[in-house]
Design a protein around this motif. Structure first.
Motif, PDB file in Angstrom:
ATOM      1  N   GLN A   1       0.812  -1.461   0.170  1.00 22.25           N
ATOM      2  CA  GLN A   1      -0.279  -0.323   0.353  1.00 22.25           C
ATOM      3  C   GLN A   1       0.982   1.293  -0.431  1.00 22.25           C
ATOM      4  N   PHE A   2       1.652   1.226   1.308  1.00 25.37           N
ATOM      5  CA  PHE A   2       2.592   2.220   0.781  1.00 25.37           C
ATOM      6  C   PHE A   2       3.509   2.684  -0.530  1.00 25.37           C
ATOM      7  N   LEU A   3       3.483   1.991  -1.334  1.00 29.69           N
ATOM      8  CA  LEU A   3       4.308   3.210  -2.444  1.00 29.69           C
ATOM      9  C   LEU A   3       2.764   3.456  -3.691  1.00 29.69           C
ATOM     10  N   PRO A   4       1.324   2.884  -3.297  1.00 33.97           N
ATOM     11  CA  PRO A   4       1.153   3.048  -4.801  1.00 33.97           C
ATOM     12  C   PRO A   4       0.650   4.508  -3.356  1.00 33.97           C
ATOM     13  N   GLU A   5       0.648   4.632  -2.047  1.00 34.87           N
ATOM     14  CA  GLU A   5      -0.306   6.006  -1.495  1.00 34.87           C
ATOM     15  C   GLU A   5       0.581   6.872  -1.472  1.00 34.87           C
ATOM     16  N   THR A   6       2.212   6.778  -1.154  1.00 39.32           N
ATOM     17  CA  THR A   6       3.054   7.853  -1.349  1.00 39.32           C
ATOM     18  C   THR A   6       4.085   8.249  -2.647  1.00 39.32           C
ATOM     19  N   GLY A   7       4.145   7.125  -3.839  1.00 37.66           N
ATOM     20  CA  GLY A   7       4.898   7.259  -4.899  1.00 37.66           C
ATOM     21  C   GLY A   7       6.558   6.923  -4.359  1.00 37.66           C
ATOM     22  N   LEU A   8       6.657   6.534  -2.493  1.00 35.52           N
ATOM     23  CA  LEU A   8       8.013   5.552  -1.983  1.00 35.52           C
ATOM     24  C   LEU A   8       7.691   4.408  -1.652  1.00 35.52           C
TER      25      LEU A   8
END
Length: 162
Positions: free
Chosen positions: A32-39
């Motif tokens: 979830q982190f990558l799609p939500e934050t771009g990181l």
């Protein structure tokens, strides 16, 4: 392999879940982190390390040591974060061959925005499943393991020291 003793039952009971955690936890945090934050989680770790450094600046080699990444990997991550405006690369004044990574205002803002979601996932994935006693007991054990791994020189693909 003749001299190596097989893991006993207690060692196996420790090792197998540890291997599952090493595989599943990064995936659980990143999904979830990558799609939500771009990181990516690695990007986040680099931004955290820079945010905690004096003047938000670290020599690339120190940043690699702090994050546990190889020099080649940290260079790629810093180059990517630089292209995205989250980090700036500067020549080291003391040693013109070395570079420093500096957290930009945009990088700090991205880190602040990502923190609440990351914290929620860390709590849900790890701390919500542990008691205060588990945390007190496991913390020093994990720190000892991490220190031992960091003290071991890396090997190349052929088993030789680098």
């Amino acid at each position: 392999m003749g001299d190596l003793a097989a893991l006993d039952l207690e060692e196996t009971a420790f090792w197998r879940p540890l291997m599952r955690i090493m595989t599943a936890l990064p995936r659980a945090l990143e999904d979830q982190f990558l799609p939500e934050t771009g990181l990516a989680i690695t990007d986040y770790g680099v931004l955290v390390a820079l945010s905690e450094a004096p003047d938000h600046l670290l020599r690339i080699s120190a940043l690699a040591a702090t994050t546990g990444l190889s020099l080649s990997r940290i260079s790629r991550v810093v180059d990517d974060l630089t292209r995205r405006g989250l980090v700036e690369k500067r020549r080291c004044a003391e040693d013109g061959r070395a570079s420093n990574a500096v957290l930009t205002e945009a990088g700090f803002a991205r880190l602040e925005a990502a923190y609440p979601g990351h914290l929620a996932r860390v709590r849900a994935s790890v701390f919500d499943h542990l008691s205060a006693e588990d945390i007190r007991t496991a913390g020093p054990v994990l720190a000892r393991l991490a220190a031992a791994l960091e003290a071991t020189p890396p090997t190349d693909d052929c088993g030789g020291r680098r």
